[in-house]
Design a protein around this motif. Structure first.
Motif, mmCIF file in Angstrom:
data_model
loop_
_atom_site.group_PDB
_atom_site.id
_atom_site.type_symbol
_atom_site.label_atom_id
_atom_site.label_comp_id
_atom_site.label_asym_id
_atom_site.label_seq_id
_atom_site.Cartn_x
_atom_site.Cartn_y
_atom_site.Cartn_z
ATOM 1 N N MET A 1 0.817 -1.397 0.155
ATOM 2 C CA MET A 1 0.028 -0.144 -0.014
ATOM 3 C C MET A 1 0.974 1.291 -0.082
ATOM 4 O O MET A 1 1.771 1.415 0.758
ATOM 5 N N ALA A 2 0.566 2.324 -0.925
ATOM 6 C CA ALA A 2 1.443 3.337 -1.109
ATOM 7 C C ALA A 2 0.712 4.452 -0.241
ATOM 8 O O ALA A 2 -0.336 4.790 -0.504
ATOM 9 N N THR A 3 1.325 4.896 0.632
ATOM 10 C CA THR A 3 0.567 5.952 1.455
ATOM 11 C C THR A 3 0.331 7.336 0.716
ATOM 12 O O THR A 3 1.352 7.646 -0.124
ATOM 13 N N ALA A 4 -0.484 8.106 1.159
ATOM 14 C CA ALA A 4 -0.613 9.576 0.793
ATOM 15 C C ALA A 4 0.883 10.151 0.923
ATOM 16 O O ALA A 4 1.318 10.413 2.168
ATOM 17 N N ALA A 5 1.124 10.925 -0.135
ATOM 18 C CA ALA A 5 2.081 11.936 -0.155
ATOM 19 C C ALA A 5 1.842 13.046 -0.993
ATOM 20 O O ALA A 5 1.010 13.064 -2.040
ATOM 21 N N ILE A 6 2.482 14.284 -0.504
ATOM 22 C CA ILE A 6 2.556 15.552 -1.045
ATOM 23 C C ILE A 6 4.026 15.935 -1.603
ATOM 24 O O ILE A 6 4.801 15.901 -0.645
ATOM 25 N N ALA A 7 3.958 16.604 -2.548
ATOM 26 C CA ALA A 7 5.341 16.951 -3.415
ATOM 27 C C ALA A 7 4.860 18.234 -3.772
ATOM 28 O O ALA A 7 3.902 18.544 -4.483
ATOM 29 N N LEU A 8 5.960 19.281 -3.760
ATOM 30 C CA LEU A 8 5.760 20.595 -4.507
ATOM 31 C C LEU A 8 6.760 20.583 -5.692
ATOM 32 O O LEU A 8 7.928 20.188 -5.448
ATOM 33 N N ARG A 9 6.287 21.121 -6.894
ATOM 34 C CA ARG A 9 7.157 21.348 -7.888
ATOM 35 C C ARG A 9 6.810 22.801 -8.479
ATOM 36 O O ARG A 9 5.879 23.267 -8.378
ATOM 37 N N GLU A 10 8.110 23.414 -8.722
ATOM 38 C CA GLU A 10 7.860 24.861 -9.111
ATOM 39 C C GLU A 10 8.715 24.730 -10.640
ATOM 40 O O GLU A 10 9.555 24.389 -10.848
ATOM 41 N N THR A 11 7.755 25.279 -11.664
ATOM 42 C CA THR A 11 8.251 25.300 -13.039
ATOM 43 C C THR A 11 7.887 26.649 -13.704
ATOM 44 O O THR A 11 6.584 26.963 -13.605
ATOM 45 N N ASP A 12 9.111 27.333 -14.151
ATOM 46 C CA ASP A 12 8.672 28.687 -14.516
ATOM 47 C C ASP A 12 7.834 29.600 -13.606
ATOM 48 O O ASP A 12 7.035 30.219 -14.102
ATOM 49 N N GLY A 13 8.206 29.516 -12.445
ATOM 50 C CA GLY A 13 7.432 30.339 -11.382
ATOM 51 C C GLY A 13 5.918 29.940 -10.809
ATOM 52 O O GLY A 13 5.414 30.474 -10.139
ATOM 53 N N GLN A 14 5.417 28.797 -11.548
ATOM 54 C CA GLN A 14 4.177 28.219 -11.440
ATOM 55 C C GLN A 14 4.393 27.081 -10.385
ATOM 56 O O GLN A 14 5.254 26.182 -10.511
ATOM 57 N N VAL A 15 3.936 27.136 -9.187
ATOM 58 C CA VAL A 15 3.748 26.038 -8.266
ATOM 59 C C VAL A 15 2.826 24.865 -8.540
ATOM 60 O O VAL A 15 1.634 25.333 -8.722
ATOM 61 N N GLN A 16 3.133 23.688 -8.451
ATOM 62 C CA GLN A 16 2.254 22.681 -8.632
ATOM 63 C C GLN A 16 2.339 21.527 -7.368
ATOM 64 O O GLN A 16 3.576 21.314 -6.989
#
Length: 67
Positions: A1-16
């Protein structure tokens, strides 16, 4: 079971915000307060959300994300 995870990415000033894993009651970390805090911090940013890597989501996780 893969636990819930959060990651942040920033590309060209836009956060995802990238959500991965299983977002179900059984796989969410306990206590849930830290996860709620992290989600609130992500929501406060002008970010786009990518849930394409979420393997499974139940109604508990959906409500958590909605709030």
């Amino acid at each position: 079971m893969a636990t819930a995870a959060i990651a942040l990415r920033e590309t060209d000033g836009q956060v995802q915000v990238l959500l991965t894993g299983e977002w179900t009651l059984i796989s969410l970390p306990t206590p849930i307060g830290e996860l709620e805090k992290r989600l609130a911090e992500c929501a406060a940013q002008s970010a786009t959300w990518d849930i394409s890597s979420v393997l499974r989501m139940d109604s508990v996780a959906a409500v958590l994300l909605w709030h």
